[in-house]
Design a protein around this motif. Structure first.
Motif, PDB file in Angstrom:
ATOM      1  N   UNK A 132      -0.796 -62.886  45.761  1.00 13.53           N
ATOM      2  CA  UNK A 132      -1.220 -62.587  44.841  1.00 13.53           C
ATOM      3  C   UNK A 132      -3.022 -64.305  45.006  1.00 13.53           C
ATOM      4  N   UNK A 133      -3.446 -64.109  45.957  1.00 14.94           N
ATOM      5  CA  UNK A 133      -3.971 -65.043  46.581  1.00 14.94           C
ATOM      6  C   UNK A 133      -5.530 -64.079  46.211  1.00 14.94           C
ATOM      7  N   UNK A 134      -6.374 -65.132  46.402  1.00 19.72           N
ATOM      8  CA  UNK A 134      -7.978 -64.645  45.664  1.00 19.72           C
ATOM      9  C   UNK A 134      -8.687 -63.757  46.354  1.00 19.72           C
ATOM     10  N   UNK A 135      -9.480 -62.708  46.838  1.00 23.00           N
ATOM     11  CA  UNK A 135      -9.458 -62.107  48.055  1.00 23.00           C
ATOM     12  C   UNK A 135     -11.241 -61.533  47.847  1.00 23.00           C
ATOM     13  N   UNK A 136     -11.375 -62.025  46.802  1.00 19.99           N
ATOM     14  CA  UNK A 136     -13.437 -61.710  46.656  1.00 19.99           C
ATOM     15  C   UNK A 136     -13.777 -62.875  45.509  1.00 19.99           C
TER      16      UNK A 136
END
Length: 427
Positions: free
Chosen positions: A112-116
């Motif tokens: 669950x990483x930030x992608x935007x």
């Protein structure tokens, strides 16, 4: 992949109600792949049989010859403990238990990483609501491209489903997709329509290719009826299944024509999409009275699950002759402190007419609160409530943010006086 296996598949399929002939089974058989991480096997069939309530042992032994019992001798008997209660546990909920499924669920998990920016987490379903022509497509494309350039996103796993664009707009966006390596899909191109899109999503859920994929839906109303609770809830359930298998969905949708009492956008349709997806944002414009050449918008979170930003703001050029690539390059994230200043300036500009009326009334000696509100409302031709709200909003002792203050007189009466404006910078 053997021919014997194909013959068995045809023989087995003939008993199904949906069987359409040997040719269909052959085509399906040739399409099977052997490089799937978790393929469907005989264990899958056994599981389905059990879930259907059939006796798997009876089925497996029905076509086999019975074994002859041979002589045997018990060497080391193990005592069987006496049962306290002969009644078996036959709870119908047992069929739905996840006991023994931990490994399968762990395999579907993605980081669950930030992608935007800080707005979207991988493996979640997020929806952005905005008014038409607010720049939501431009901003999402900007964020996608930035994440690809930084190595956060794997471009071949990004699928931008463009269902709301004209030919010129589609060509402009396809050029970007070609340059940065992500996929652009469009309605009525390459045989795509909503029905086939849903079939593809269901297949990705079934075969494991949802994991790591990022699907952008532009716009959401093309995929389901947002005003229909049953349809929107059913579509949200499909999206949830996709995200549970490790996929990411980013949906773009419209706000209502009428804002709320505070002038902010309100999502359109029923609440099912917001309720069922992980995160939801409303994109509100921030007026720029001192800079008409740029547009500023704020992403305001109204539903969150996980560590995503409560708010974020971006600006981009409004030059009428700018090409789409130039608009994309002009997008900049705004620091929260700068956004606060911009919003305050916009509020002052919006309130300027009533502020001027209140100031003139104070100059004329109308200084008690209620009389001041009455006189200012009449002069500004606005509601008394609005005048009273502005009086309270700009009351204080800081000339940089306030316009007047008061002193308390006899019987608690408040008498207002104007503040000296802050002096500008000296040479």
């Amino acid at each position: 992949g053997s021919e014997d296996g194909l013959l068995m598949a045809i023989q087995w399929s003939r008993d199904g109600r949906k069987y359409k002939g040997q040719r269909e089974i052959e085509v399906k058989w040739r399409s099977f792949r052997q490089d799937i991480a978790r393929p469907a096997t005989i264990s899958t069939l056994i599981k389905l049989v059990k879930e259907g309530g059939a006796d798997i042992q009876a089925i497996m032994s029905s076509n086999q010859e019975a074994f002859s019992v041979c002589d045997y001798e018990v060497i080391n008997p193990i005592p069987v403990p006496a049962k306290q209660d002969e009644r078996p546990n036959t709870s119908p909920l047992t069929a739905f238990s996840l006991q023994g499924q931990l490994k399968a669920l762990q395999d579907d998990l993605v980081e669950q990483k930030h992608i935007l920016g800080k707005l979207v987490l991988q493996g979640q379903a997020t929806v952005f609501y905005a008014a038409p022509n607010s720049g939501k497509t431009l901003l999402v494309l900007h964020l996608i491209i930035e994440s690809i350039k930084r190595g956060i996103l794997n471009a071949p796993q990004v699928f931008y489903v463009n269902m709301d664009d004209n030919s010129q707009g589609l060509v402009e966006k396809l050029q970007l997709a070609e340059e940065y390596g992500f996929h652009m899909l469009a309605d009525n191109h390459q045989g795509l329509d909503v029905g086939r899109f849903r079939q593809a999503i269901e297949q990705m859920i079934a075969d494991g290719t949802a994991r790591g994929s990022i699907v952008v839906l532009d716009t959401l109303k093309k995929f389901t009826s947002l005003m229909d609770k049953v349809k929107s809830s059913e579509f949200a359930r499909l999206v949830r299944q996709f995200s549970l298998k490790g996929g990411t969905v980013i949906a773009l949708a419209h706000t209502n024509k009428n804002p709320d009492a505070a002038g902010r956008g309100v999502y359109s349709g029923t609440s099912d999409i917001v309720d069922d997806l992980d995160c939801a944002y409303v994109i509100d414009p921030v007026p720029q009275p001192d800079d008409p050449t740029h547009k500023v918008v704020e992403f305001r979170n109204i539903k969150r699950r996980g560590n995503v930003a409560q708010a974020a703001a971006y600006r981009y050029t409004l030059e009428p002759d700018a090409r789409y690539e130039e608009l994309l390059l002009s997008v900049q994230e705004i620091d929260p402190s700068q956004l606060t200043v911009a919003k305050q300036a916009a509020e002052v500009h919006s309130d300027a007419h009533i502020i001027e009326s209140i100031s003139l009334c104070i100059d004329d000696g109308i200084v008690s609160k209620m009389k001041l509100a009455d006189a200012a409302a009449e002069r500004a031709r606005c509601a008394k409530r609005s005048a009273l709200r502005i009086i309270e909003k700009y009351t204080g002792d800081d000339p940089a943010h306030h316009r007047w203050n008061f002193t308390v007189q006899e019987r608690g009466a408040k008498f207002y006086h104007l503040l000296t404006p802050p002096s500008g910078p000296t040479e």
